[in-house]
Design an enzyme around this catalytic site. Structure first.
Site, PDB file in Angstrom:
ATOM      1  N   GLN A 178       0.063  11.748  -4.465  1.00 44.34           N
ATOM      2  CA  GLN A 178       0.045  11.839  -3.004  1.00 44.34           C
ATOM      3  C   GLN A 178       1.387  11.459  -2.377  1.00 44.34           C
ATOM      4  OE1 GLN A 178      -3.766  10.629  -1.044  1.00 44.34           O
ATOM      5  NE2 GLN A 178      -4.214   9.758  -3.052  1.00 44.34           N
ATOM      6  N   ASP A 229       0.847  -1.192   0.000  1.00 43.85           N
ATOM      7  CA  ASP A 229       0.000   0.000   0.000  1.00 43.85           C
ATOM      8  C   ASP A 229       0.888   1.250   0.000  1.00 43.85           C
ATOM      9  OD1 ASP A 229      -2.250   1.543   0.145  1.00 43.85           O
ATOM     10  OD2 ASP A 229      -2.557   1.270   2.294  1.00 43.85           O
ATOM     11  N   ARG A 276      -9.153  15.205   1.236  1.00 44.88           N
ATOM     12  CA  ARG A 276      -9.707  14.576   2.450  1.00 44.88           C
ATOM     13  C   ARG A 276     -11.180  14.908   2.611  1.00 44.88           C
ATOM     14  NH1 ARG A 276      -7.171  10.913   2.138  1.00 44.88           N
ATOM     15  NH2 ARG A 276      -6.420  11.933   0.274  1.00 44.88           N
TER      16      ARG A 276
END
Length: 649
Positions: free
Chosen positions: A259, A228, A604
């Site tokens: 990211q 991940d 977010r």
DNA sequence: ATAGGCTCTGTTTTT
DNA sequence: CAGAGCCTAT
């Protein structure tokens, strides 16, 4: 209980993009998952799918960014396919390395009971060495600086002497001196049977590289390797992954180059960019359908990241209906910003939002201090995902030092820390005692106990005598009820010490109660001590927050908000120099990573996003510094945002 | 060994 | 301006 309902189950729960990735055949897989597109879901279902296909969970390795992430995914997979998932290996690289090294450290001439030095431990060790080598003085770099220099070089796999040369070009000191400190640091760690964070990764890799038997064992074991947050791996971690997956080549990496926010720690987004080239037969899956955010928020996200160089092109596609535009709030200063945020929070709460649905994000911890005071005054319950890690607080480490010396007779740092708690004992005395003891102390040995007494100054000796009952009885407790050791210690000595030493004595006592509770979750004291250095705030926090689901507002750095989502997001201090941070830009010479960080903050948000841009702040010297709105805000087309110019109160 | 005064420095992110 | 760390006097 296992649910066996075949593939239909998966097809219902996943979209076409996700389903394709989840049910892909063996071989290298690359899932490029933009924010909010169900990356975690995909991983969880992939694990469940494999298990359902009959793969033994013990043969699956799931590498995650935090241990908490691994636990959560495991729990979710368990709901899907039942208990059989339990044997899966999951956690951070550090966690996995630790697990391997506990077994094979002797092959590298470490004891299997090696101690893990956390950041503080490393710093104090280096400080001691600077003194020992008589290199102090005000121009010599601080231990902090040396450690981050060392860590930076190690994690980027740069030659240390070259890194040191470069760093000291502008300093009037001899680079050789720094190298001497580093050399001594390595020696000392070995002598103490200790590894720091970086050593875990380095030594773990060395173990695999130099011991073919061990490598073969793990290569065979891990038929499936899932990684991940692959965009945040450093070159050494990438090697780990390549090596472990070499045999079966069932490697699934998930990530989003947009990211990547840990380059400062050695992460190299090229790992993800070049993955398809390194694995020529890679199947690529792109997840671009976003379920999280409103189209207006995604528009801002897409626009802000579009100009960043070197990236996989991808666009977040919205699925949610239109809502309202993110708000750009122009405020006068920090105080005004705090008042605005609190006003909105209260309004939204009255409109039906829970505190826990909302979050305040910022670039650096100190950006939130002012807001914290105002929130307290407004009696709004909040939780800070803190900068000081729970297990690195002085009082927690004091108590753990006792367990450490009981557990590892060679643990010099713990011994020195423990002894320094006694009246009239400073680090110098502690070091002297340690030397006289011959660099080893076994609590269970009566002779050793009185030897210490003989070496202590009078006042300390008296206290030492009161502690003897602990040393006489710890052995069975250590196995059965280690928390009881802490309880005894508190009662005999440490409670009073806390009271005398700290003004926030009650809070600290509560922390210790929490430590005892936390220990109960481990099979043995060994396990606890061997891993406690690797437990991050977030790991512990998640449990605590889940445990007593109290409703409180979350305050967090953007870094620590990675992977999470909230209905309402506030971002503070969007001013050039603060966010983007001028320091970070100076170091890297560009603003690309800061922009990615902004992208993470924006993505977010599910429903509402407030971007706060103060016009000034108190300067370093007490004056006033005027601020430009963050370039990330200025780059956006004005019609993406609703401008809110509040009156400067 | 420790307290208290003085000087300097300077606010990043964390396994 | 504040906090950390250094130095000096006891």
């Amino acid at each position: 209980m296992a649910v066996s309902s075949g593939l239909t189950n998966f097809a219902q729960a996943l979209n076409a993009e996700q389903l394709a990735a989840v049910t892909a055949p063996d071989g290298p897989l690359f899932v490029l998952a933009a924010a909010g597109t169900g990356k975690t879901r995909t991983l969880v279902y992939r694990v469940a799918y494999l298990v359902q296909q009959g793969v033994d969970a013990r043969r699956i390795l799931l590498l995650t960014f935090t241990n908490r992430a691994a636990r959560e995914m495991l729990a979710r997979a368990q709901i899907l396919v039942g208990e059989q998932v339990g044997g899966l290996w999951g956690g951070t690289f550090h966690h996995l390395a630790n697990r391997m090294l506990r077994r094979y450290a002797p092959l590298l001439n470490f004891g299997a009971d090696f101690t893990i030095l956390d950041h503080d431990d490393s710093i104090s060790l280096i400080k001691d060495l600077i003194t020992e080598l008589k290199l102090g003085g005000k121009q010599f770099p601080k231990a902090e600086v040396l450690l981050s220099l060392l860590s930076g070089a190690v994690n980027r796999r740069q030659a240390l002497d070259a890194a040191v040369q470069r760093y000291f070009e502008k300093h009037p000191i001899d680079p050789e001196d720094a190298l001497r400190v580093f050399a001594r640091y390595q020696q000392k760690k070995r002598a103490q049977n200790a590894m720091d964070f970086d050593d875990l990764i380095i030594n773990g890799l060395q173990l695999l590289k130099e011991h073919p038997g061990v490598l073969a064992h793990y290569q065979e074991q891990f038929r499936y390797v899932l990684v991940d947050e692959y965009q945040d791996t450093n070159p050494i971690q990438a090697d780990w992954v390549d090596l472990l997956a070499q045999r079966h080549r069932n490697l699934l990496v998930v990530g989003d180059d947009f990211q990547s926010i840990y380059a400062w720690r050695g992460a190299d987004y090229r790992n993800i960019m070049t993955f398809p080239q390194r694995y020529a037969d890679t199947r690529i899956f792109k997840l671009e359908t976003n379920y999280r955010s409103t189209p207006e928020i995604l528009a801002v996200a897409n626009r802000c990241i579009a100009g960043n160089p070197h990236q996989f092109q991808k666009v977040l596609r919205a699925t949610r209906p239109a809502h309202h535009k993110p708000v750009l709030v122009s405020v006068a200063d920090g105080a005004h910003q705090a008042r605005y945020v609190i006003g909105q929070l209260v309004y939204l709460r009255n409109a039906g939002r829970a505190w826990r649905d909302m979050v305040v994000l910022y670039r650096a911890h100190y950006h939130a201090l002012e807001l914290q005071m105002e929130l307290t005054r407004a009696r709004i319950p909040f939780t800070v995902v803190s900068g000081v890690r729970f297990f690195e607080q002085a009082h927690v480490k004091d108590v753990l030092s006792l367990l450490r010396i009981l557990h590892n007779p060679g643990d010099e740092l713990a011994f020195a820390r423990f002894l320094s708690l006694l009246p009239g004992v400073s680090s110098r005395t502690a070091a002297k005692v340690w030397r006289s003891l011959g660099g080893r102390w076994t609590a269970g040995n009566a002779k050793a106990r009185s030897a210490v007494a003989g070496l202590l100054p009078k006042a300390a000796r008296a206290v030492w005598q009161t502690l003897l009952p602990i040393f006489e009885t710890y052995e069975s407790l250590l196995r059965k009820e280690p928390a009881e050791i802490i309880a005894q210690f508190s009662k005999i000595f440490y409670d009073e010490y806390l009271l005398d030493t700290f003004d926030d004595y009650e809070r600290r006592q509560e922390d210790l109660a929490e430590v005892m509770e936390f220990m109960a979750g481990f099979a043995s004291t060994d396990d606890f001590l061997n891993e406690v250095a690797l437990v991050t705030n977030l790991d512990a926090e998640g449990d605590r927050l889940a445990g007593n689901a109290q409703d409180s507002l979350r305050l967090s750095t953007v870094h620590q908000a990675k992977g999470l989502e909230w209905n309402v997001v506030f971002v503070l201090w969007l001013a050039d120099g603060l966010f983007p941070s001028s320091r970070a830009m100076l170091e890297s010479g560009e603003d690309a990573e800061e922009r990615r960080l902004f992208y993470v903050a924006v993505t977010r948000a599910k429903d509402e996003l407030f971007l706060c841009a103060p016009a000034m702040r108190r300067a370093l010297n007490g004056g006033i510094q005027f601020l430009e709105p963050s370039r990330f805000v200025k780059e956006l087309p004005p019609d993406c945002l609703r401008q809110e110019k509040t009156d400067f109160l």
